[in-house]
Design an enzyme around this catalytic site. Structure first.
Site, PDB file in Angstrom:
ATOM      1  CG  HIS A   1     -19.324   9.286  61.185  1.00 39.29           C
ATOM      2  ND1 HIS A   1     -18.989   9.687  62.454  1.00 39.29           N
ATOM      3  CD2 HIS A   1     -18.737  10.193  60.351  1.00 39.29           C
ATOM      4  CE1 HIS A   1     -18.250  10.790  62.389  1.00 39.29           C
ATOM      5  NE2 HIS A   1     -18.080  11.106  61.118  1.00 39.29           N
TER       6      HIS A   1
ATOM      7  CG  HIS B   1     -16.408  11.278  57.805  1.00 37.55           C
ATOM      8  ND1 HIS B   1     -17.209  12.317  58.223  1.00 37.55           N
ATOM      9  CD2 HIS B   1     -16.805  10.982  56.532  1.00 37.55           C
ATOM     10  CE1 HIS B   1     -18.050  12.636  57.248  1.00 37.55           C
ATOM     11  NE2 HIS B   1     -17.825  11.843  56.220  1.00 37.55           N
TER      12      HIS B   1
ATOM     13  CG  ASP C   1     -12.333  12.836  61.512  1.00 41.43           C
ATOM     14  OD1 ASP C   1     -13.031  12.439  60.571  1.00 41.43           O
ATOM     15  OD2 ASP C   1     -12.760  13.622  62.388  1.00 41.43           O
ATOM     16  CG  HIS C   2     -14.997   9.950  63.339  1.00 42.60           C
ATOM     17  ND1 HIS C   2     -15.715  10.365  64.427  1.00 42.60           N
ATOM     18  CD2 HIS C   2     -14.746  11.067  62.597  1.00 42.60           C
ATOM     19  CE1 HIS C   2     -15.904  11.679  64.344  1.00 42.60           C
ATOM     20  NE2 HIS C   2     -15.331  12.124  63.241  1.00 42.60           N
TER      21      HIS C   2
ATOM     22  CG  HIS D   1     -21.453  14.183  59.883  1.00 39.77           C
ATOM     23  ND1 HIS D   1     -20.894  15.379  59.502  1.00 39.77           N
ATOM     24  CD2 HIS D   1     -20.418  13.322  60.074  1.00 39.77           C
ATOM     25  CE1 HIS D   1     -19.568  15.245  59.478  1.00 39.77           C
ATOM     26  NE2 HIS D   1     -19.253  14.005  59.811  1.00 39.77           N
TER      27      HIS D   1
ATOM     28  CG  ASP E   1     -17.931  14.214  63.376  1.00 41.38           C
ATOM     29  OD1 ASP E   1     -17.477  14.277  64.538  1.00 41.38           O
ATOM     30  OD2 ASP E   1     -17.207  14.113  62.364  1.00 41.38           O
TER      31      ASP E   1
ATOM     32  CG  HIS F   1     -14.571  17.108  65.580  1.00 45.49           C
ATOM     33  ND1 HIS F   1     -13.320  17.111  65.010  1.00 45.49           N
ATOM     34  CD2 HIS F   1     -15.272  16.137  64.940  1.00 45.49           C
ATOM     35  CE1 HIS F   1     -13.275  16.199  64.046  1.00 45.49           C
ATOM     36  NE2 HIS F   1     -14.451  15.590  63.991  1.00 45.49           N
TER      37      HIS F   1
END
Ligand code: ZN
Ligand code: FE
Length: 257
Positions: A52, A54, A56-57, A108, A130, A168
């Site tokens: 996805h 975001h 942090d990905h 999410h 996530d 995570h």
């Protein structure tokens, strides 16, 4: 094949799967740590899988692609660092001689996908970003509770032995909430103690398994009477049935300290 979670930021894992020569990585939120790890193990980066949009990905995708020429695969319906190959429900991604089935798991984010491989060295493997965490699930930034419950139900229907690779290390804090929901769940208490010991030694609690998550994860247990009673006690106005229970649990977790 070797599976290893390279830690990134404060609690992300960048999963690496490799055959001793070629590697694939999942959701590289940053490039330098994973580049160093690949160099140390003399691996060539073959494929980058993204679940996805975001930061942090995807934050490390462009740098990794530019440095290695790796092919990049990501969800059909999310803003993505172009260029990449976009994939959707039921499509199969071939990488390192393995077949990864794409499962759409909105909730999410609205276009979130997961990658499922039916067999890697004798057991299935799931990269779920996530969506599903050990003892928890992702926050609903773009989707509805009904979408997330449906997505989680699809993941829960995968074989019990499936290794669940989440992005995570949220397990201990998720477990505090899970135990508040189900104080009488003995398997949950035993798992919490195992995870506590792993984290004391700075070891990952992941991968988890589908079988285990069905026993301890409140978000996969909205149909269980004890979970329903707890959700009801917390929010007497919640609607009956698994969706009402799931909705109440997700809202409760958002404010749980
Ligand atoms: Zn995310
Ligand atoms: Fe994340």
């Amino acid at each position: 094949m070797t599976l290893f979670p390279v830690p990134a930021f404060s609690d992300n894992y960048i999963w690496v799967l490799h055959d001793g020569q070629r590697a694939l990585v999942v959701d590289p939120g940053e490039a330098s740590g994973v580049m160093a790890w690949l160099a140390q193990h003399r691996l060539t980066l073959d494929t980058i899988l993204i679940t996805h949009h975001h930061a942090d990905h995807v934050g490390g995708v462009a740098a990794l692609r530019d440095a290695t020429g790796a092919r990049v695969i990501g969800p059909a319906h999310e803003p993505m660092p172009e260029p990449l190959e976009r994939v959707g429900a039921g499509e199969v991604v071939k990488a390192l001689g393995l077949n990864f089935e794409v499962i759409e798991v909105p909730g999410h984010t609205s276009g979130h996908i997961a990658y499922f491989c039916a067999e890697v060295d004798g057991a299935p493997l799931l990269f779920c970003g996530d969506t599903l965490f050990s003892a928890g699930c992702g926050r609903l930034f773009e989707g509805t509770p009904a979408q997330m419950l449906d997505s989680l139900s699809r993941l829960a229907a995968l074989p019990g032995t499936t290794r669940v690779c989440c992005t995570h290390e949220y397990t201990l804090s998720n477990l505090r909430f899970a135990r508040a929901v189900e104080p009488g769940n003995a398997e949950l208490s035993a798992y919490a103690e195992r995870c506590q010991r792993l984290r004391e030694r700075n070891l990952p609690t992941l991968p988890s398994s589908i079988e285990l998550e069905k026993q301890i994860n409140p978000f996969l247990r909205a149909h269980v009477p004890a979970v329903e009673q707890s959700a009801r006690a917390h929010d007497p106005h919640s609607s009956p049935g698994p969706l009402g229970v799931f909705t109440a649990l997700r809202a409760w977790k958002n404010t749980y300290q």
